[in-house]
Design a protein around this motif. Structure first.
Motif, short mmCIF file in Angstrom:
data_model
loop_
_atom_site.label_atom_id
_atom_site.label_comp_id
_atom_site.label_asym_id
_atom_site.label_seq_id
_atom_site.Cartn_x
_atom_site.Cartn_y
_atom_site.Cartn_z
N LYS A 2 43.06 34.40 -9.70
CA LYS A 2 42.11 33.31 -9.76
C LYS A 2 40.73 33.81 -9.37
N ARG A 3 39.76 32.93 -9.41
CA ARG A 3 38.41 33.31 -9.05
C ARG A 3 38.41 33.96 -7.67
N ILE A 4 37.68 35.08 -7.57
CA ILE A 4 37.69 35.84 -6.33
C ILE A 4 36.48 35.54 -5.47
N LEU A 5 35.33 35.51 -6.08
CA LEU A 5 34.13 35.38 -5.28
C LEU A 5 33.04 34.77 -6.12
N VAL A 6 32.15 34.02 -5.49
CA VAL A 6 31.02 33.40 -6.19
C VAL A 6 29.73 33.96 -5.62
N PHE A 7 28.87 34.41 -6.51
CA PHE A 7 27.58 34.93 -6.09
C PHE A 7 26.49 34.08 -6.72
N VAL A 8 25.33 34.06 -6.12
CA VAL A 8 24.20 33.34 -6.68
C VAL A 8 22.99 34.23 -6.70
N GLY A 9 22.12 34.04 -7.72
CA GLY A 9 20.94 34.88 -7.85
C GLY A 9 19.78 34.11 -8.41
N ALA A 10 18.71 34.79 -8.78
CA ALA A 10 17.50 34.12 -9.23
C ALA A 10 16.90 34.82 -10.42
N LEU A 11 16.21 34.03 -11.28
CA LEU A 11 15.61 34.59 -12.49
C LEU A 11 14.31 33.88 -12.79
N PHE A 12 13.24 34.65 -13.02
CA PHE A 12 11.95 34.09 -13.39
C PHE A 12 11.74 34.22 -14.88
N ILE A 13 11.24 33.15 -15.54
CA ILE A 13 10.81 33.24 -16.93
C ILE A 13 9.49 32.51 -17.04
N SER A 33 13.64 39.30 -10.60
CA SER A 33 13.28 39.27 -12.01
C SER A 33 14.53 39.24 -12.87
N GLU A 34 14.34 38.96 -14.17
CA GLU A 34 15.47 38.95 -15.10
C GLU A 34 16.14 40.33 -15.15
N LEU A 35 15.32 41.38 -15.13
CA LEU A 35 15.87 42.73 -15.14
C LEU A 35 16.70 42.99 -13.90
N LYS A 36 16.17 42.59 -12.74
CA LYS A 36 16.90 42.79 -11.49
C LYS A 36 18.17 41.96 -11.45
N LEU A 37 18.11 40.78 -12.06
CA LEU A 37 19.30 39.93 -12.12
C LEU A 37 20.40 40.62 -12.92
N LYS A 38 20.03 41.20 -14.05
CA LYS A 38 21.01 41.93 -14.86
C LYS A 38 21.58 43.11 -14.07
N GLU A 39 20.69 43.82 -13.37
CA GLU A 39 21.14 44.96 -12.56
C GLU A 39 22.11 44.51 -11.48
N GLU A 40 21.81 43.37 -10.86
CA GLU A 40 22.69 42.86 -9.80
C GLU A 40 24.04 42.48 -10.38
N ILE A 44 27.57 44.11 -9.33
CA ILE A 44 28.72 43.32 -8.87
C ILE A 44 29.96 43.69 -9.67
N LYS A 45 29.78 43.82 -10.98
CA LYS A 45 30.90 44.20 -11.86
C LYS A 45 31.47 45.56 -11.45
N LYS A 46 30.58 46.54 -11.24
CA LYS A 46 31.03 47.88 -10.87
C LYS A 46 31.73 47.88 -9.52
N LYS A 47 31.16 47.14 -8.57
CA LYS A 47 31.72 47.10 -7.21
C LYS A 47 33.16 46.57 -7.22
N PHE A 48 33.37 45.44 -7.89
CA PHE A 48 34.70 44.84 -7.84
C PHE A 48 35.68 45.50 -8.79
N THR A 49 35.17 46.14 -9.83
CA THR A 49 36.04 46.95 -10.69
C THR A 49 36.61 48.12 -9.88
N LYS A 50 35.76 48.70 -9.02
CA LYS A 50 36.19 49.81 -8.17
C LYS A 50 37.18 49.34 -7.12
#
Length: 239
Positions: A2-13, A33-40, A44-50
């Motif tokens: 099931k869902r493991i963890l919920v994260f929240v972030g921010a994006l400027f447009i 920024s949008e770029l930083k949001l994608k990086e985050e 997150i994906k890499k961290k929990f995949t590991k």
């Protein structure tokens, strides 16, 4: 799993039309920024995949929206799961008849699903503080002007009549407006706005589209035109 963890972030447009900033955040404090949001999200994906030694997937949802001074703030969550998200209820209905309804529009005139039968329909789900919803309205109005009565143009929102009338006193949105239908929207499991639903003349859902795409022009994010929506309309049986 099931869902493991919920994260929240921010994006400027940035918006060229109203010089407002659209922000995605959990609490209005952390802004990236949008770029930083994608990086985050990638991190997150890499961290929990590991951690779990298998590929994990990150999804996002808009929970609510607020207007603060010159900013539109969308509160979002990142959901980390070990499998790709299942189809939403609306996605599962593509190719099937749109769920039955019978409501009154903002002027008290009854509109039912059956009353739309016989010509294509565009149903726009929106709310008054949704910046992407507002940005696409001039383009939707142009479609309404061009196709006139050959297509049903309907909008639905969970907001009440007073809120929508106040908005329409300042902004133009020429669809037929159905208001105060939160239960119906919840039943359809619609959480992200805008959502545009294209029905054929037999009331079957042909295409689901979120808001019109933004383009970067002179460093600004703007909606250039509604060509993508018109391409969809042209595939419908317009009489």
């Amino acid at each position: 799993m099931k869902r493991i963890l919920v994260f929240v972030g921010a994006l400027f447009i940035s918006s060229l039309l109203k010089a407002q900033t659209v922000v995605y955040t959990s609490n209005g404090n952390e802004m990236i920024s949008e770029l930083k949001l994608k990086e985050e999200r990638d991190n997150i994906k890499k961290k929990f995949t590991k951690i779990f030694k298998k590929e994990m997937f990150v999804g996002t949802k808009i929970k609510k929206t607020e207007r603060r001074n010159d900013s539109i703030i969308h509160f979002i969550s990142f959901d980390v799961k070990d499998n790709k998200s299942k189809k939403s209820k609306m996605e599962s209905l593509v190719g099937k008849e749109f769920p039955s309804f019978k409501f009154k529009d903002i002027n008290g005139k009854e509109i039912s699903l059956e009353s739309l039968r016989g010509k294509p329909t565009l149903i726009n789900f929106w709310f008054t503080k949704c910046k992407p919803c507002i940005d696409e309205m001039p383009h939707l109005n142009k479609l309404k002007k061009k196709y006139k009565n050959s297509i049903n143009f309907i909008s639905m929102t969970y907001e009440n009549k007073a809120e929508v009338n106040s908005f329409l006193s300042k902004e133009e949105f020429h669809f037929k407006h159905i208001v105060n239908v939160k239960d119906f929207i919840d039943e359809l499991e619609i959480e992200s706005f805008p959502l545009n639903v294209f029905l054929d003349e037999n009331l079957k859902i042909k295409v689901l589209e979120s808001g019109l795409p933004y383009q970067t022009i002179n460093g600004k994010m703007v909606i250039k035109n509604a060509n993508s929506f018109e391409d969809i309309i042209k595939t419908l049986n317009i009489k």
